[in-house]
Write a protein that holds these residues in place. Structure first.
Motif, PDB file in Angstrom:
ATOM      1  N   THR A 237       0.854  -1.197   0.000  1.00  0.00           N
ATOM      2  CA  THR A 237       0.000   0.000   0.000  1.00  0.00           C
ATOM      3  C   THR A 237       0.888   1.245   0.000  1.00  0.00           C
ATOM      4  OG1 THR A 237      -0.130   0.396   2.391  1.00  0.00           O
ATOM      5  CG2 THR A 237      -1.635  -1.262   1.490  1.00  0.00           C
ATOM      6  N   ALA A 238       0.253   2.394  -0.145  1.00  0.00           N
ATOM      7  CA  ALA A 238       0.999   3.651  -0.117  1.00  0.00           C
ATOM      8  C   ALA A 238       1.678   3.847   1.232  1.00  0.00           C
ATOM      9  CB  ALA A 238       0.051   4.818  -0.401  1.00  0.00           C
ATOM     10  N   ASP A 239       1.163   3.177   2.266  1.00  0.00           N
ATOM     11  CA  ASP A 239       1.754   3.287   3.612  1.00  0.00           C
ATOM     12  C   ASP A 239       2.738   2.159   3.901  1.00  0.00           C
ATOM     13  OD1 ASP A 239      -0.110   5.341   3.886  1.00  0.00           O
ATOM     14  OD2 ASP A 239      -1.631   3.944   4.631  1.00  0.00           O
ATOM     15  N   GLY A 240       3.059   1.361   2.884  1.00  0.00           N
ATOM     16  CA  GLY A 240       3.974   0.238   3.084  1.00  0.00           C
ATOM     17  C   GLY A 240       3.231  -1.089   3.020  1.00  0.00           C
ATOM     18  N   PRO A 241       3.943  -2.211   3.182  1.00  0.00           N
ATOM     19  CA  PRO A 241       3.288  -3.518   3.115  1.00  0.00           C
ATOM     20  C   PRO A 241       2.372  -3.754   4.311  1.00  0.00           C
ATOM     21  CG  PRO A 241       5.632  -3.759   3.624  1.00  0.00           C
ATOM     22  CD  PRO A 241       5.400  -2.306   3.384  1.00  0.00           C
ATOM     23  N   VAL A 242       1.247  -4.398   4.045  1.00  0.00           N
ATOM     24  CA  VAL A 242       0.308  -4.752   5.119  1.00  0.00           C
ATOM     25  C   VAL A 242       0.186  -6.267   5.141  1.00  0.00           C
ATOM     26  CG1 VAL A 242      -2.094  -4.615   5.879  1.00  0.00           C
ATOM     27  CG2 VAL A 242      -1.002  -2.602   4.887  1.00  0.00           C
ATOM     28  N   ASP A 243       0.331  -6.864   6.305  1.00  0.00           N
ATOM     29  CA  ASP A 243       0.193  -8.310   6.473  1.00  0.00           C
ATOM     30  C   ASP A 243      -1.047  -8.614   7.309  1.00  0.00           C
ATOM     31  OD1 ASP A 243       2.563  -8.506   5.181  1.00  0.00           O
ATOM     32  OD2 ASP A 243       3.669  -9.473   6.819  1.00  0.00           O
ATOM     33  N   ALA A 244      -1.702  -9.713   6.993  1.00  0.00           N
ATOM     34  CA  ALA A 244      -2.832 -10.167   7.816  1.00  0.00           C
ATOM     35  C   ALA A 244      -2.995 -11.662   7.630  1.00  0.00           C
ATOM     36  CB  ALA A 244      -4.115  -9.442   7.419  1.00  0.00           C
ATOM     37  N   ALA A 245      -3.641 -12.276   8.598  1.00  0.00           N
ATOM     38  CA  ALA A 245      -3.834 -13.727   8.532  1.00  0.00           C
ATOM     39  C   ALA A 245      -4.823 -14.120   7.444  1.00  0.00           C
ATOM     40  CB  ALA A 245      -4.330 -14.230   9.891  1.00  0.00           C
ATOM     41  N   GLU A 246      -5.777 -13.217   7.147  1.00  0.00           N
ATOM     42  CA  GLU A 246      -6.812 -13.560   6.168  1.00  0.00           C
ATOM     43  C   GLU A 246      -6.981 -12.400   5.189  1.00  0.00           C
ATOM     44  OE1 GLU A 246     -10.204 -16.015   7.926  1.00  0.00           O
ATOM     45  OE2 GLU A 246      -9.432 -14.967   9.678  1.00  0.00           O
ATOM     46  N   VAL A 247      -7.516 -12.736   4.022  1.00  0.00           N
ATOM     47  CA  VAL A 247      -7.766 -11.703   3.017  1.00  0.00           C
ATOM     48  C   VAL A 247      -9.143 -11.947   2.405  1.00  0.00           C
ATOM     49  CG1 VAL A 247      -6.630 -13.003   1.140  1.00  0.00           C
ATOM     50  CG2 VAL A 247      -6.848 -10.523   0.961  1.00  0.00           C
ATOM     51  N   VAL A 248      -9.853 -10.848   2.143  1.00  0.00           N
ATOM     52  CA  VAL A 248     -11.169 -10.909   1.496  1.00  0.00           C
ATOM     53  C   VAL A 248     -11.049 -10.211   0.148  1.00  0.00           C
ATOM     54  CG1 VAL A 248     -13.588 -10.181   1.618  1.00  0.00           C
ATOM     55  CG2 VAL A 248     -12.380 -10.845   3.717  1.00  0.00           C
ATOM     56  N   ILE A 249     -11.436 -10.907  -0.919  1.00  0.00           N
ATOM     57  CA  ILE A 249     -11.372 -10.317  -2.257  1.00  0.00           C
ATOM     58  C   ILE A 249     -12.768  -9.814  -2.611  1.00  0.00           C
ATOM     59  CG2 ILE A 249     -10.871 -10.802  -4.701  1.00  0.00           C
ATOM     60  CD1 ILE A 249      -8.921 -13.015  -3.523  1.00  0.00           C
ATOM     61  N   ALA A 250     -12.927  -8.499  -2.562  1.00  0.00           N
ATOM     62  CA  ALA A 250     -14.228  -7.855  -2.798  1.00  0.00           C
ATOM     63  C   ALA A 250     -14.041  -6.779  -3.866  1.00  0.00           C
ATOM     64  CB  ALA A 250     -14.766  -7.262  -1.489  1.00  0.00           C
ATOM     65  N   LEU A 251     -13.495  -7.219  -4.996  1.00  0.00           N
ATOM     66  CA  LEU A 251     -13.051  -6.274  -6.029  1.00  0.00           C
ATOM     67  C   LEU A 251     -14.076  -6.093  -7.142  1.00  0.00           C
ATOM     68  CD1 LEU A 251      -9.394  -7.601  -6.123  1.00  0.00           C
ATOM     69  CD2 LEU A 251     -10.079  -5.314  -5.357  1.00  0.00           C
ATOM     70  N   GLY A 252     -15.341  -6.445  -6.897  1.00  0.00           N
ATOM     71  CA  GLY A 252     -16.365  -6.247  -7.903  1.00  0.00           C
ATOM     72  C   GLY A 252     -15.980  -6.927  -9.205  1.00  0.00           C
ATOM     73  N   ALA A 253     -16.158  -6.215 -10.322  1.00  0.00           N
ATOM     74  CA  ALA A 253     -15.932  -6.808 -11.643  1.00  0.00           C
ATOM     75  C   ALA A 253     -14.471  -7.163 -11.891  1.00  0.00           C
ATOM     76  CB  ALA A 253     -16.433  -5.844 -12.716  1.00  0.00           C
ATOM     77  N   ALA A 254     -13.541  -6.633 -11.065  1.00  0.00           N
ATOM     78  CA  ALA A 254     -12.111  -6.909 -11.262  1.00  0.00           C
ATOM     79  C   ALA A 254     -11.622  -8.093 -10.422  1.00  0.00           C
ATOM     80  CB  ALA A 254     -11.295  -5.660 -10.920  1.00  0.00           C
ATOM     81  N   ALA A 255     -12.516  -8.747  -9.691  1.00  0.00           N
ATOM     82  CA  ALA A 255     -12.081  -9.782  -8.741  1.00  0.00           C
ATOM     83  C   ALA A 255     -11.323 -10.917  -9.421  1.00  0.00           C
ATOM     84  CB  ALA A 255     -13.291 -10.331  -7.989  1.00  0.00           C
ATOM     85  N   GLY A 256     -11.763 -11.301 -10.622  1.00  0.00           N
ATOM     86  CA  GLY A 256     -11.139 -12.440 -11.292  1.00  0.00           C
ATOM     87  C   GLY A 256      -9.663 -12.223 -11.598  1.00  0.00           C
ATOM     88  N   GLU A 257      -9.277 -10.954 -11.794  1.00  0.00           N
ATOM     89  CA  GLU A 257      -7.864 -10.676 -12.103  1.00  0.00           C
ATOM     90  C   GLU A 257      -6.964 -11.111 -10.954  1.00  0.00           C
ATOM     91  OE1 GLU A 257      -7.595  -6.491 -13.098  1.00  0.00           O
ATOM     92  OE2 GLU A 257      -9.306  -6.729 -14.455  1.00  0.00           O
ATOM     93  N   VAL A 258      -7.471 -11.014  -9.729  1.00  0.00           N
ATOM     94  CA  VAL A 258      -6.664 -11.410  -8.563  1.00  0.00           C
ATOM     95  C   VAL A 258      -6.823 -12.902  -8.269  1.00  0.00           C
ATOM     96  CG1 VAL A 258      -6.401 -11.088  -6.070  1.00  0.00           C
ATOM     97  CG2 VAL A 258      -6.592  -9.104  -7.576  1.00  0.00           C
ATOM     98  N   THR A 259      -8.079 -13.410  -8.310  1.00  0.00           N
ATOM     99  CA  THR A 259      -8.270 -14.825  -7.938  1.00  0.00           C
ATOM    100  C   THR A 259      -7.536 -15.755  -8.898  1.00  0.00           C
ATOM    101  OG1 THR A 259     -10.323 -15.075  -9.199  1.00  0.00           O
ATOM    102  CG2 THR A 259     -10.535 -14.355  -6.902  1.00  0.00           C
TER     103      THR A 259
END
Ligand SMILES: Cc1cc2nc3c(=O)[nH]c(=O)nc-3n(C[C@H](O)[C@H](O)[C@H](O)COP(=O)(O)OP(=O)(O)OC[C@H]3O[C@@H](n4cnc5c(N)ncnc54)[C@H](O)[C@@H]3O)c2cc1C
Length: 413
Positions: A237-259
């Motif tokens: 991110t603009a504030d640096g890397p963000v780490d988390a145990a889980e991620v939610v992909i809620a990217l609307g019509a662009a979701a498939g590009e990530v999945t």
């Protein structure tokens, strides 16, 4: 890192999921490349559609298919050069719209829709979001008496099966309810349950403010940077890397590009749509949104003016805007209501994220522990964001889901 999540995508779906997770004690960072609510959630028709128990099917009659094939209608148009990319999802969409399969989809869709008003109220109550939720319903207008009679019969069936409420109006009743409509129509169905939101962007922003006010963080970043590390999910991110145990992909019509980078290729496709705002001449008013069934566009009274929203455009989601539907709808709209000048310099465009079986994807990303999907809400993502957010948060925290999530699982494709 227990109970931490990155939510990718700050549309109505991602913001609602982030807020629900935050309310359950998760550390949440909501990441988008834009500010919250600037995707499809920005410019939609603003309807919280309690009546939308039947999702939009692919047309099945030859006359309908021929009408759309001519590419001259207002409700659906396509870019001929983009059609090869739509063949597979549209064939599947057609297949899932066969009556018996469609009934199955409608029943699963209706279970999500059933609580949409309560789920919005659960997020909005006691906040500045409440005045945006106008309990005025919306109307579908019919020019042909026979189509009106058929629609009333269908509405009666939906009322007895799914508990949705409506009032059937003849031409005189419609004129009394909306005295500034210029042309006469045979009548209308007034769906009385739905909320009409006076500023869809403001509603998403209000939910996002609640999220940050309760300790959630929002960061700018590109979801394409998502990676799996030894022990976490990471996004830049603009504030640096963000780490988390889980991620939610809620990217609307662009979701498939990530999945697809993580092995899941959903048959997601986009239906683009446009809006433009207009003033009204003299003392004219529109009391609630009206959809002209014969021409397939919606006119909704909003803070910014009368918002005209268009139907489906099948085009590459990143192709330059081609607002021909708006150009075709505007003269018809001017015969319906005394519209004054355009308010916006340019039409707005957004993309409805659609799945061929007309159901969203809510649940685990297959084969990727800690990764979750929340996309594909098509014509009702603004309605279903809070419902999806709750269902997903219940699944992620191991609570009993309030409805059976099986019909929405990613593995169905
Ligand atoms: C004309 C029109 C009218 C509509 N009317 C209604 C209506 O009346 N009622 C209703 O319920 N629904 C309506 N819809 C549908 C509704 O708007 C959508 O279903 C809903 O907004 C989808 O929400 P979302 O959060 O999934 O997607 P979005 O709101 O599109 O959010 C996705 C977010 O992901 C972000 N993003 C994408 N790619 C990346 C990336 N690589 N990195 C970081 N961020 C990224 C985007 O910036 C965006 O903020 C309408 C849609 C249109 C187009």
């Amino acid at each position: 890192m227990p109970s931490s999540a990155i939510v990718l995508g700050a549309g109505m779906v991602g913001v609602s999921a982030a807020l629900h997770l935050r309310r359950r004690g998760y550390d949440v960072v909501l990441v988008d490349r834009q500010a919250p609510g600037e995707g499809a959630s920005f410019g939609n028709g603003g309807l919280i559609q309690r009546e939308a128990v039947h999702p939009h099917p692919f047309p099945r009659t030859m006359s309908e298919l021929l009408r759309i094939a001519k590419n001259r209608s207002i409700d659906a148009v396509y870019h001929p050069l983009a059609l090869p990319g739509f063949v597979s999802p549209l064939l599947r969409y057609w297949w899932h719209s066969e009556p018996a399969r469609y009934l199955h989809a409608a029943q699963a869709h209706a279970r999500l829709i059933a609580t949409c008003l309560d789920e919005h109220l659960a997020l909005a109550r006691g906040t500045d979001a409440m005045p945006l939720l106008r309990p005025i319903g919306w109307m579908r207008l019919y020019g042909d008496p026979q189509r009106l009679d058929a629609a009333v019969a269908q509405a009666e069936a939906a009322r007895s099966e799914y508990g949705v409420n409506f009032v059937a109006l003849d031409g005189r009743g419609l004129a009394a309810a909306e005295p500034h409509l210029i042309v006469e129509r045979a009548g209308a169905i007034h769906w009385t349950d739905p909320f009409s939101v006076s500023d869809p962007h403001a509603l998403t922003l209000s939910y996002a403010r609640q999220f940050t006010a309760t300790g959630g963080s929002i960061a700018r970043g590109d979801a394409a940077t998502l990676q799996r590390t030894a022990s976490a999910w990471r996004v830049q991110t603009a504030d640096g890397p963000v780490d988390a145990a889980e991620v939610v992909i809620a990217l609307g019509a662009a979701a498939g590009e990530v999945t697809r980078r993580f092995g899941y290729v959903p048959p997601l496709f986009g239906k683009r749509g446009y809006h433009m705002h207009y003033g009204l001449r003299g003392n004219a008013m529109l009391n609630r949104p009206v959809l002209d069934t014969d021409s397939g566009f919606l006119l909704a009274p909003m803070r910014a003016g009368i918002r005209l929203t268009t139907g489906a455009e099948f085009a590459r989601i990143d192709a330059p805007p081609t607002p021909v539907q708006l150009a075709r709808a505007e003269p018809v709209a001017r015969t319906l209501l005394p519209l004054a000048d355009r308010v916006d310099a340019e039409p707005w465009m957004g993309v409805r994220p659609c799945m061929p079986d007309m159901l969203p994807v809510i649940g685990r990303l297959p084969g990727q522990p800690g990764a979750w999907c929340a996309f594909g809400h098509a014509h009702q993502g603004f309605t279903l964001g809070p419902t999806t957010g709750r269902l997903l948060a219940e699944m992620m925290t191991g609570a009993a889901p309030f409805i059976d999530p099986a019909p929405y699982r990613a593995e169905r494709f």
